[in-house]
Design a protein around this motif. Structure first.
Motif, short mmCIF file in Angstrom:
data_model
loop_
_atom_site.label_atom_id
_atom_site.label_comp_id
_atom_site.label_asym_id
_atom_site.label_seq_id
_atom_site.Cartn_x
_atom_site.Cartn_y
_atom_site.Cartn_z
N LYS A 836 41.46 43.72 35.86
CA LYS A 836 42.38 43.58 34.73
C LYS A 836 42.24 44.77 33.79
CE LYS A 836 42.61 38.52 34.78
NZ LYS A 836 42.32 37.28 34.04
N LYS A 837 41.00 45.23 33.59
CA LYS A 837 40.80 46.39 32.73
C LYS A 837 41.48 47.62 33.32
CE LYS A 837 36.38 44.77 30.90
NZ LYS A 837 34.92 45.04 30.82
N LYS A 838 41.33 47.79 34.62
CA LYS A 838 41.96 48.94 35.26
C LYS A 838 43.48 48.84 35.18
CE LYS A 838 38.26 50.03 38.53
NZ LYS A 838 37.92 50.22 39.96
N SER A 839 43.98 47.61 35.32
CA SER A 839 45.43 47.43 35.26
C SER A 839 45.95 47.77 33.88
CB SER A 839 45.79 45.99 35.63
OG SER A 839 45.38 45.70 36.95
N ARG A 840 45.22 47.37 32.82
CA ARG A 840 45.67 47.69 31.47
C ARG A 840 45.66 49.20 31.23
NH1 ARG A 840 41.83 43.52 30.07
NH2 ARG A 840 42.87 41.49 29.97
N ARG A 841 44.62 49.88 31.75
CA ARG A 841 44.56 51.33 31.56
C ARG A 841 45.72 52.02 32.26
NH1 ARG A 841 38.83 50.59 32.26
NH2 ARG A 841 39.02 51.18 34.46
N ARG A 842 46.20 51.41 33.36
CA ARG A 842 47.32 52.01 34.07
C ARG A 842 48.67 51.56 33.51
NH1 ARG A 842 44.76 50.47 39.95
NH2 ARG A 842 43.06 51.98 39.93
N GLY A 843 48.66 50.75 32.45
CA GLY A 843 49.91 50.32 31.85
C GLY A 843 50.53 49.14 32.55
N ARG A 844 49.72 48.33 33.24
CA ARG A 844 50.28 47.18 33.95
C ARG A 844 49.63 45.91 33.44
NH1 ARG A 844 48.92 46.59 38.64
NH2 ARG A 844 47.38 48.21 38.99
N GLY A 845 49.45 45.79 32.15
CA GLY A 845 48.83 44.60 31.63
C GLY A 845 49.80 43.44 31.56
N GLY A 846 49.34 42.32 30.98
CA GLY A 846 50.19 41.15 30.82
C GLY A 846 50.10 40.20 31.97
N GLY A 847 51.11 39.32 32.05
CA GLY A 847 51.08 38.27 33.05
C GLY A 847 51.18 38.78 34.46
N GLY A 848 51.90 39.90 34.64
CA GLY A 848 52.04 40.44 35.99
C GLY A 848 50.70 40.77 36.60
N ALA A 849 49.80 41.28 35.78
CA ALA A 849 48.50 41.65 36.31
C ALA A 849 47.74 40.43 36.80
CB ALA A 849 47.70 42.40 35.25
N SER A 850 47.79 39.35 36.04
CA SER A 850 47.06 38.15 36.46
C SER A 850 47.66 37.55 37.71
CB SER A 850 47.07 37.12 35.32
OG SER A 850 48.40 36.76 35.01
N ASP A 851 48.99 37.64 37.84
CA ASP A 851 49.61 37.11 39.05
C ASP A 851 49.21 37.92 40.27
OD1 ASP A 851 50.79 35.22 37.52
OD2 ASP A 851 52.71 36.30 37.29
N SER A 852 49.14 39.24 40.11
CA SER A 852 48.81 40.09 41.26
C SER A 852 47.34 40.04 41.61
CB SER A 852 49.23 41.53 40.95
OG SER A 852 48.47 42.04 39.86
N LEU A 853 46.52 39.45 40.76
CA LEU A 853 45.08 39.38 41.02
C LEU A 853 44.66 37.99 41.45
CD1 LEU A 853 43.73 41.48 38.02
CD2 LEU A 853 43.96 42.17 40.39
N ALA A 854 45.57 37.25 42.05
CA ALA A 854 45.21 35.91 42.53
C ALA A 854 44.15 35.97 43.62
CB ALA A 854 46.46 35.19 43.04
N TRP A 855 44.11 37.09 44.33
CA TRP A 855 43.11 37.22 45.40
C TRP A 855 41.68 37.20 44.86
CZ3 TRP A 855 40.15 41.35 44.21
CH2 TRP A 855 40.72 42.36 43.43
N SER A 856 41.51 37.61 43.61
CA SER A 856 40.15 37.68 43.05
C SER A 856 39.57 36.30 42.77
CB SER A 856 40.17 38.50 41.77
OG SER A 856 40.99 37.88 40.78
N ALA A 857 40.38 35.24 42.85
CA ALA A 857 39.86 33.89 42.63
C ALA A 857 39.02 33.40 43.79
CB ALA A 857 41.03 32.93 42.38
N LEU A 858 39.10 34.06 44.94
CA LEU A 858 38.31 33.65 46.10
C LEU A 858 36.83 33.87 45.82
CD1 LEU A 858 38.40 32.76 49.14
CD2 LEU A 858 38.27 35.19 49.69
N SER A 859 36.02 32.86 46.09
CA SER A 859 34.58 32.96 45.92
C SER A 859 33.89 32.90 47.29
CB SER A 859 34.06 31.84 45.03
OG SER A 859 34.25 30.58 45.66
#
Length: 1407
Positions: A836-859
């Motif tokens: 998420k930090k990297k996404s914000r630095r690249r100008g892609r923050g907000g809800g779109g970033a969280s949606d695109s990072l659904a893969w990170s929920a895998l444990s």
């Protein structure tokens, strides 16, 4: 002539390939195969000689010259003879005046835009000088041999080299400056806890570092040339920056290259003052830059690499490791490659027409067949390359679909049709059903394409399967349009299939004839089904298959994914219904119909069959089919069963002798009864066919087929039981006795497939191991099986996981998944926040970033839960996997690094070359920057080299018979033919060359063996993988050959490399480690030698047992080294163990036992003498020096190395010892029964037929020698001793003290035939010297390539012969030759079988 990638070269190789052929051709055969030298001269080229062949065209000579160092990088030239230009398409044999020694002259030709770009590419390739790390960057498996040795080429320079090249080759071929032993690194010592660093897998090659000739070479910004300059001949402009810092612009024109007046700011294409036009770009650069000239000279004078390294591999072999630095390795010294496709629109090839035209080439002569095979190889290679590029382009989103269906999108790219396999819809299991259908389609196309020798009229489409980023695409050539309706032509072109409808015409009859022949070869039954209109449809294939007549006039068969019969073990629901119907019918008929259903099915099968309904279970998809190897083995089993039943029925009806009398109907009745017992589809001959449509959902059979369908269900039930009751136990038996030693998961899959066992039986395999008495000795198989289950289940989870990840997060998602897989209880929070930090630095923050990072929920816990669910559904494994990777590490000894390698190879992931600490739970061991690339994983058709393969198999048969000279000649011919077809870059060519190296070594030519084996290692690294198990073995064999030449340091480096790969691929707990450690113990000296030998003894004692012959050999080797070290007490202990094992295995009177006893006596005497000297004090201190006789000689060490590595075989093979033990037990039982029956008979003293060695004597009524004669033969047959020291006679008194033992033994594994002066034999790749004076050419009985001992087997063979004769006398053809399915087990070469009188070829593993 069109280029090779399009497959239009009609067998014409490129320059490097032709040059390699000349080198690979056996020197002794150059005159026989029509090769001769010619002289070559040209402007700017030093005169040199080139070897040419009479069957070449002039263009072949041109291509060969392109690869020569003296010519490169010059291009665009022609040849002239005596001042007359030569037509490129003219055969050399038609040129008048061309003879050995004739001078050909290179004539410079004007450039075209295309040839000018080709020249620039050649210049770039020369200046770049790619090394191992460049191969990693491209995703290819590199060759590492150059980093170990400076001796790549043969000891003598190839014919045709100039004097300067000869001197350079001679310098390159010098042995190590010092043969001083180098100590092994700490991480490859036995029992080392330090894991080898990954950087050692692909070490830097200091000699591959080439001087930097230019700072930059790229296209100029002034491209393309404007119209006026284009009309004056300007092709393109180049921008050059020299090492002196000078910036230049160069113009390419028809005459060559010249320096123009342009700068970065001003465009002035006029030629610069005082400059000339040079035909070759490097000549111009030499004039511009003195440093370029100096660097280019140094580049040309660098060491020469093997020719195999310069060839382009036909198929990409993936490397799971990439360069160490992604940023540093990306930028070329010379910018973007000046590719041919720039400004050129390539034509779209018709891959199907290419392949069918290649298959239709003439095959009348050997030369025509070689050209045909080569063109087929080239077309298939080019198609696979195009399919790979197309799949990558499609999945990356660069190609639009050609249809509007979202469920089954289809794409067209470069003539390749790509789809996700919609034919296998949800009714077959959804996504998994689609994938299975694509895999089975490829396997079936392989089966039909391999029948093309007999079925010239039946065609299949070029096919490949590509997995990329979790998506599987099926790639095929475009099918030709259906033939238009004409007079006499079929309507619509569809001639055959479930939906074809009733019709009758000549085209349909021809197609049915072709399909009938193919069905016979594939053991498929002709049957009928009820069509959609209620009519009967005759079928020779599965119900899905379609046969059509294309617009090109060829007959095609499509949709053949259900060609092989169904696996009855996974047809749970339907089989249960059938069993219930049978039970109801049996109750109604009160047992009347049960007699017909209770036909005898052979020993052990009835019980298994009745248990099948309870054991069968559902599978995630409905495409569980038997493997062709299983069908082959099952039919062979039924064949043997049929022969036994004929014998038993004849014995029940008066005996074999009576039934074979002319006119006696009992013989015919016996055959008919045996046919009914085993389920033959014929009542008069043994003929076994299987119906592929039984258990297919939605298929209705006519009532007239009811009896046949019931028989087919019975046969398929038996075939399913055959896997569980025969094949899996046979596999465990081979593994427990180290006949099969898979090293990685791919090796385990290969062994399973060779037995016909599908990978869905991995769960049953682990269960069978857990119930086996040898489960501890099979722990390496258990480890591989559990890891394979986990990794295959993880791959299925990964495929679904990665498809939903957007492109910008792919590297992060892949690294996250790997951490969840390999790090226990890995948490997902930290990774998600970082992204998420990297996404914000690249100008892609907000809800779109969280949606695109659904893969990170895998444990990690969730992933392992999904893996457990998949393993339970797929493999029926509900326990044993645990919940983390630590369970596999602690309970089965798995290595995380080995699992990482396997998973990356399965999914195409490429990681950066660095060390990974996978045990670190505080920090993610694999980060996004570590994921270098994701590469497509391709499964494709395997094209065979017909003549070369036939000759290779013939050579192996000569080796098996002991005809070493003839076998060696055949191997040289086979290797030459492989070079002609595939430039040796083929797995079978690699096996052929490896066997040729062995044969050369056994003939006493270690230098030639070394030269050939160097090529084998490079080929294995290129076509199999730099860390493939075969590469490990080839490095070990290379160590033997170079050690024979006195290169001790190089031998050690090869062995260190082999052990390093072994530790990273599997670990130290494997039986093959004993081979490597024994070799290291023999090459090293001092305490380290003993350390490795002790570890080898430990490994062999565990996996082979303390009484095994190889364990005894380890004891003897250790005893020798301890004698050298002065530890006589320890040496005596180990030699006693060796003697005990030999006494147990070979008997008291066996020469090996006597040899060991004599050596033990010598050790004891020496120990007593040293002890006495110690007691007497320092007065006799000189006597304390190591006596010379107890130190093994160099010859003895070499023979011991050959024994350890399987070049020579030990006196008794494990398989033959097991057979002898079983026969001995059987003989004792028969003797006891005979003694009880004849207890009142006077003068009869029954005793088992056997000798002290456990080998049964032949029966007295046969034509074989008596026991006394056999004993005499044994005395006269010297063989390899426990040392590996060969002795020409039985006099061992003079050589006992130095451990040189003479051993003799009968030939257990086949008749060894004397061939000239050669007195040796090779069985299954292992040669044992022997002198079989009284043995015939036939030798002993051979089944599946193994010879059985005499005795009971002789009687059984006599009975089989009598049965065959009896059937012939009653005029009934019984095709029941037990030995018709002889399989050479060497190298897994079980290709050919005889089934129902038709030769069929087994399919290679497709997954």
């Amino acid at each position: 002539m069109k280029d090779k990638k399009g497959g239009r070269g009609h067998g014409v190789p490129d320059g490097k390939e032709v040059a390699a052929q000349g080198k690979s051709a056996p020197e002794g055969k150059q005159e026989d195969d029509g090769s001769f030298p010619v002289k070559v001269q040209g402007t700017g080229v030093e005169p040199f000689e080139q070897q040419v062949h009479v069957f070449w065209l002039v263009q072949d000579v041109l291509l060969a010259l392109l690869a020569r160092e003296e010519v490169a990088p010059r291009t665009s030239f022609s040849l002239s003879l005596s001042g007359s230009p030569l037509d490129p398409l003219t055969p050399l044999q038609q040129l008048k005046g061309l003879k050995p020694g004739t001078t050909l002259r290179l004539v410079e030709e004007p450039y075209s835009p295309r040839s000018a770009r080709a020249h620039l590419v050649r210049v770039q390739d020369l200046l770049r000088a790619a090394g191992p790390h460049d191969a990693l960057r491209d995703g290819h498996s590199p060759s590492i041999l150059n980093t170990l040795t400076h001796t790549h080429s043969t000891d003598a320079p190839p014919a045709g080299h100039s004097s300067k090249s000869a001197k350079r080759a001679a310098n390159n071929s010098k042995t190590d400056a010092s043969s001083q032993e180098t100590p092994p690194p700490d991480y490859i010592l036995p029992g080392a806890t330090e894991r080898p660093p990954l950087a050692t897998l692909v070490p830097a090659d200091p000699l591959s570092e080439v001087p930097n000739c230019l700072l930059d070479l790229s296209l100029s910004c002034w491209n393309p040339p404007p119209g006026p300059r284009k009309l004056q001949g300007d092709f393109l402009y180049l921008s050059i920056r020299t090492r002196e810092g000078r910036h230049c612009d160069i113009t390419s024109c028809p005459r060559g290259f010249f320096l123009n007046r342009s700068t970065a700011e001003v465009f002035d294409p006029r030629p610069a003052a005082s400059t000339s036009v040079c035909h070759c770009l490097t000549d111009l650069l030499n004039q511009i830059s003195p440093e370029f000239k100096q660097s280019l000279t140094a580049l040309r004078n660098r060491k020469e690499r093997p020719s195999e390294e310069g060839l382009a591999a036909p198929y990409r072999v993936l490397s799971w490791l990439g360069p160490a630095s992604a940023t540093r390795s990306h930028r070329n010294t010379h910018s973007n490659p000046l590719a041919l496709q720039d400004h050129i629109i390539p034509e779209t090839p018709d891959w199907n027409e290419e392949l069918q035209a290649a298959r239709g080439l003439s095959q009348r002569t050997l030369e025509e067949r070689l050209q045909r095979d080569r063109v087929i190889q080239q077309v298939n290679s080019a198609f696979v390359w195009a399919a790979t590029q197309g799949a990558e382009t499609v999945i990356d989103g660069c190609v639009d679909p050609i249809n509007s269906s979202l469920d089954d999108m289809a794409f067209l790219w470069s003539g390749v049709f790509l789809s996700q396999g919609g034919a296998a819809g949800a009714h077959l299991g959804g996504e998994r059903g689609k994938r299975a259908a694509q895999r089975l389609e490829l396997r079936a196309v392989q089966a039909y394409s391999q029948l093309e020798v007999e079925q010239q009229g039946l065609h299949t489409l070029p096919t490949a399967v590509v997995d990329y980023r979790g998506v599987r695409l099926s790639a095929q050539g475009l099918a030709p349009g259906l033939q238009s309706s004409e007079a006499g032509a079929p309507r619509g072109g569809l001639l055959y299939g479930y939906a074809a409808g009733p019709m009758e015409n000549p085209h349909r009859r021809k197609l049915l004839e072709l399909l009938a022949q193919a069905a016979k070869a594939l053991s498929l039954q002709r049957h009928a089904v009820v069509g959609p209109l209620g009519h009967q449809v005759p079928l020779f294939t599965s119900v899905d298959a379609q046969g059509l007549l294309g617009a090109d006039g060829r007959y095609y068969v499509l949709d053949v994914f259900r060609t092989m019969p169904a696996d009855a073990n996974y047809q749970h629901d339907e089989k249960q219904e059938e069993e219930e119907e049978k039970q109801e019918e049996e109750k109604k008929k009160e047992g009347e119909g049960s007699a017909a259903g209770k036909a005898e099915v052979g020993e052990g099968e009835a019980a298994a069959l009745t248990a099948d309904p309870k054991q069968t279970r559902d599978f995630p998809h409905g495409l569980c089919r038997l493997r062709p190897e299983l069908v082959k083995a099952y039919l062979h089993h039924k064949n043997s069963q049929f022969t036994q039943r004929v014998k038993e029925r004849m014995e029940e009806n008066g005996g074999v002798e009576e039934c074979v009398q002319p006119g006696d109907p009992r013989g015919a009745d016996a055959v008919r009864g045996a046919c009914q017992d085993v389920g033959s589809i014929s009542d008069v001959i043994f003929e076994m066919r299987l119906n592929p449509n039984v258990y297919t959902p939605g298929v209705e059979f006519p009532s007239s087929e009811a009896a046949a369908i019931q028989l087919q269900k019975r046969l398929l039930g038996e075939a399913g039981s055959f896997i569980l009751t025969h094949q899996i136990p046979a596999l465990l038996e081979d593994c427990s006795h180290c006949q099969e030693m898979p090293i990685d998961g791919a090796g385990l899959c290969r062994v399973l497939h060779e037995k016909g066992i599908n990978l869905r039986y991995l769960g049953q395999l682990t269960t069978a191991i857990s119930q086996s008495e040898d489960k501890e000795r099979l722990r390496h198989i258990t480890r591989l099986a559990y890891c394979e289950i986990v990794l295959r289940s993880a791959r299925r989870v990964f495929n679904t996981y990665i498809q939903s990840v957007e492109v910008s997060s792919l590297s992060s998602a892949v690294s996250h998944f790997l951490c969840c897989l390999l790090v226990p209880h890995y948490a997902a929070a930290s990774g998600g926040e970082e992204q998420k930090k990297k996404s914000r630095r690249r100008g892609r923050g907000g809800g779109g970033a969280s949606d695109s990072l659904a893969w990170s929920a895998l444990s990690g816990n969730e992933l392992w839960s999904l893996i457990g669910q998949d393993a339970a559904v797929t493999y029926g494994l509900t326990e044993g996997l645990g919940t983390t990777v630590d369970h596999l590490v602690e309970h089965y000894g798995a290595q995380k690094m080995s699992m990482l390698r396997e998973f990356c190879l399965k999914t195409g992931i490429q990681l950066r070359l660095r060390d990974y600490t996978l045990d670190n739970r505080n920090k993610a061991p694999i980060g996004p920057d570590d994921v270098y690339n994701i590469l497509p994983v391709v499964k494709h058709l395997t094209m065979t080299c017909q003549d070369a393969s036939i000759m290779f198999r013939a050579a192996k048969m000569y080796l098996q018979k002991g005809q070493l000279d003839r076998a060696y000649d055949q191997l040289k011919e086979a290797s030459y033919l492989f070079g002609r077809v595939c430039d040796d870059l083929h797995p079978e060519a690699c096996s052929c060359l490896a066997l040729m190296a062995k044969a050369a070594y056994l003939q006493g030519h270690p230098t030639e063996a070394r030269s050939v084996q160097l090529r084998v290692v490079v080929i294995s690294e290129r076509v199999l993988g730099f860390d493939h198990p075969n590469t490990i073995e080839q490095y070990a064999l290379l160590a033997v050959y170079v050690f024979a030449g006195g290169e001790t340091a190089l031998a050690l480096r090869c062995l260190y490399r082999a052990r390093l790969l072994m530790l990273l691929v599997h670990g130290e707990d494997h039986p093959y480690i004993a081979t490597l450690d024994s070799s290291l113990g023999l090459v090293l000296q001092g305490q380290q030698s003993i350390q490795y030998l002790q570890n080898a003894l430990k490994v062999n004692s565990f996996f082979r047992g303390p009484m095994d012959v190889k364990t005894a050999l380890n004891h003897h080797l250790l005893a020798q080294r301890m004698c050298v070290a002065g530890d006589y007490r320890g040496a005596m202990t180990h030699e006693k163990e060796a003697l005990n094992a030999f006494q147990n295995k070979c008997g008291e009177e066996h020469p090996q036992t006597k040899c060991s006893a004599d050596f033990l006596k010598a050790i004891t005497q020496q120990a007593v003498r040293v002890e006495r000297s110690l007691r007497q004090g320092a007065a006799e201190a000189s006597d304390l020096a190591m006596p010379e006789p107890l130190a093994p000689s160099a010859e003895t060490t070499l023979e011991q190395l050959a024994l350890v590595n399987g070049i020579l075989k030990t006196s008794y093979s494990e398989k033959m010892l097991r057979i002898k033990e079983k026969l001995k037990e059987k003989a004792l039982e028969e003797a006891t029964a005979t003694q009880a029956a004849a207890v009142n008979a006077e003068g009869e003293t029954p005793s088992p037929e056997g000798n002290v060695n456990g080998q049964l004597s032949p029966s007295t009524d046969t034509a074989t020698p008596t026991a006394a004669e056999n004993a005499e033969v044994e005395t006269r047959s010297p063989e390899s001793n426990v040392n590996g020291q060969l002795s020409p006679n039985t006099d061992t008194d003079s050589s006992t003290l130095n451990g040189s033992c003479s051993a003799s033994d009968t030939d257990e594994e086949g008749a060894a035939l004397t061939d000239g002066g050669a007195e040796s034999k090779l069985t299954n790749g292992e040669v044992s010297p022997t002198v079989p004076e009284n043995q015939s050419d036939d030798g002993s009985i051979k089944v599946n390539g193994e010879s059985g001992p005499h005795g009971e087997d002789d009687k059984e063979e006599e009975a089989v012969t009598a049965v065959t004769k009896s059937v012939a006398k009653v005029a009934i053809s019984v095709e029941a030759d037990v030995q018709s399915d002889a399989i050479l087990s060497n190298g897994g070469d079980s290709d050919v079988m005889m089934t129902n009188g038709q030769e069929a070829t087994a399919l290679p593993d497709s997954e």
